[in-house]
Design an enzyme around this catalytic site. Structure first.
Site, PDB file in Angstrom:
ATOM      1  N   GLY A  19       0.780  -1.215   0.000  1.00  0.00           N
ATOM      2  CA  GLY A  19       0.000   0.000   0.000  1.00  0.00           C
ATOM      3  C   GLY A  19       0.820   1.277   0.000  1.00  0.00           C
TER       4      GLY A  19
ATOM      5  N   LYS B  45      12.270   0.195   0.979  1.00  0.00           N
ATOM      6  CA  LYS B  45      10.859   0.534   0.736  1.00  0.00           C
ATOM      7  C   LYS B  45      10.755   2.034   0.490  1.00  0.00           C
ATOM      8  CE  LYS B  45       7.512  -1.690   3.092  1.00  0.00           C
ATOM      9  NZ  LYS B  45       6.478  -2.006   4.110  1.00  0.00           N
TER      10      LYS B  45
ATOM     11  N   ASP C  27      -1.841  -4.962  12.593  1.00  0.00           N
ATOM     12  CA  ASP C  27      -1.884  -5.329  11.172  1.00  0.00           C
ATOM     13  C   ASP C  27      -1.287  -6.713  10.960  1.00  0.00           C
ATOM     14  OD1 ASP C  27      -2.757  -4.754   8.652  1.00  0.00           O
ATOM     15  OD2 ASP C  27      -1.056  -3.499   8.091  1.00  0.00           O
TER      16      ASP C  27
END
Ligand SMILES: Nc1ncnc2c1ncn2[C@@H]1O[C@H](COP(=O)(O)OP(=O)(O)OP(=O)(O)O)[C@@H](O)[C@H]1O
Ligand SMILES: [Mg+2]
Length: 440
Positions: free
Chosen positions: A87, A112, A207
């Site tokens: 995401g 990332k 999460d």
């Protein structure tokens, strides 16, 4: 231990106007977040932010990289180094050594690159840096460093050669994970959660899901993605009140309905992943018949019935598992998935049950399915498997985003970009509607 972040929602509710009660906005200059001035949070391009960050993280061993350095180590973020995309943007493989920075251990890394879209993405980036900068455990992915230059935000992690549990468990072209490996992963992921829940200032991960469990070459499981993590309730409080965030199919029903977050919400999500490991099915699979789309709804009635359990076990295991162990694991999943959070086991109980089940080996049928998890450096056989998986992954690069079975609920900004749904509260949530309203 220092808390990795402050309770943003609780702070906000006391200090700001009602129209700003979302998690992503409405903070005033008087508030603070992670010990930094909120002025900096609301202005992610602030140059003082990176100085503030290094002060806050003083004592942690995080390296501060420049964008130019990260471009060099990933060969300008070349497609041949592309690992995947979630995401928050693409992840690329790179390689660091002491030529880049004296003292750096030569090793592969995953970089990332956050595709920042407003305050929320920045906030989650900050939470990740602060959390992983302070929390260290063999079952949490190691953050090596970060880059915070102008509006650019990057994270540099240790490279996990086997990617995520999601890819290992569900990709058709990957070899089926043997029973013992599944239990090892469940046990180690639970240990990671236990570390968070039992920290001096407990942390709720929020999460927990198969794509956030990364696997080392020997299948050591490590939790990644701490952008949604929260400080646990303090003092006599029984829960933390938050805006609902997480991933459809994994988030606990009471959390979706009320926004009340407790450590037992993580335990519920753990139960979902344990169920995925037992069945080889995704928590939400829109390609299945409506009765079978929600894994929990479909499997729950069969978890406590030894005869029915065989029907839901992953056919790719080809019966090569301990029946006694599977029964115990199914009962554990059932308990973790209970509606009432207080009746779920706590994570230390989960860890101790899994530790026990790992030793159930006598009744595993001796068959053709043999696979040994390497305990040291990957053998040639494993490297070949890796190559196979990488080749298998490559044509999927463009598939990865559209292939997502889960909808994540975060900020509206992310909704537009990444098919994520932000929910202000569960009662009117799109997720409830989609799930048929009464699914939980
Ligand atoms: N440290 C790492 N080592 C190796 N691969 C990684 C690492 N971190 C992420 N990846 C890979 O990069 C891809 C994207 O990961 P990312 O965490 O950004 O997204 P996700 O977990 O798929 O989705 P979400 O944004 O919902 O968490 C995944 O395929 C993951 O396996
Ligand atoms: Mg992730």
């Amino acid at each position: 231990m220092v808390s990795c972040f402050q309770d943003q929602e609780n702070m906000k509710s006391s200090k700001k106007s009602k129209k700003n009660d979302g998690e992503g906005g409405g903070l005033t200059k008087h508030n603070s977040f992670l010990g930094l001035s909120i002025l900096d949070i609301s202005n992610p391009s602030s140059t003082t932010l990176s100085e503030d960050l290094s002060i806050s993280l003083a004592g942690s061993d995080l390296h501060v990289f420049t964008q130019a350095e990260l471009r060099v180590i990933t060969q300008s973020f070349s497609s041949s180094n592309f690992l995947g995309e979630g995401g928050f943007g693409p992840v690329h493989k790179g390689f660091i050594d002491d030529k880049l920075r004296p003292g750096l251990k030569a090793q592969p890394v995953a970089v990332k690159l956050l595709d920042l879209d407003g305050l929320q993405g920045h906030r989650e980036w900050m939470t990740e840096v602060m959390c992983l900068g302070k929390l260290k455990h063999p079952n949490l992915v190691k953050l090596i460093g970060y880059c915070c230059e102008e509006e650019h935000r990057l994270l540099v992690y240790e490279f996990m050669p086997r990617g995520s549990l999601e890819s290992q468990l569900f990709r058709r072209c990957s070899l089926p994970l043997p029973w013992s490996t599944r239990l090892k992963i469940a046990y180690e992921a639970a240990k990671g959660l236990q570390f968070l829940h039992e920290a001096e200032k407990p942390v709720i991960y929020r999460d927990f899901k198969a794509s956030n469990i990364l696997l080392d070459s020997d299948y050591t499981a490590k939790l990644s993605d701490f952008g949604l993590a929260k400080d646990g309730p303090q003092g006599d409080a029984t829960h933390v009140s938050t805006r609902v965030m997480g991933t459809q199919g994994y988030a606990a029903p009471e959390y979706i309905m009320t926004g009340h977050l407790t450590a037992r919400s993580d335990v519920y999500s753990f139960g979902v992943v344990l169920l995925e490991l037992l069945t080889g099915r995704r928590s939400v699979d829109k390609k299945r018949s409506s009765r079978e789309q929600s894994l929990v709804d479909w499997a729950r009635p069969m978890l406590n019935d030894a005869r029915k359990l065989r029907r839901i076990m992953d056919p790719r295991l080809e019966d090569q598992y301990s029946e006694a162990g599977a029964r115990k694991a199914a009962t554990l999943a059932y308990q973790c998935l209970r509606y009432r959070p207080k009746t779920r086991p706590d994570i230390s109980m989960v860890v101790s049950v899994l530790q026990d089940i790992k030793d159930y080996k006598e009744d595993i049928p001796i068959g053709t399915f043999t696979y040994t998890v390497p305990t040291t450096k990957p053998s040639r056989e494993v490297k070949e498997t890796n190559t196979h998986l990488q080749n298998c992954d490559k044509p999927r690069i463009s598939v990865q985003k559209s292939d997502q079975q889960h909808q994540k609920f975060r900020s509206p900004a992310h909704t537009a970009r990444n098919h994520r749904i932000a929910l202000r509260n569960g009662l009117n949530s799109p997720m409830r509607n989609e799930a048929g309203g009464e699914r939980y």
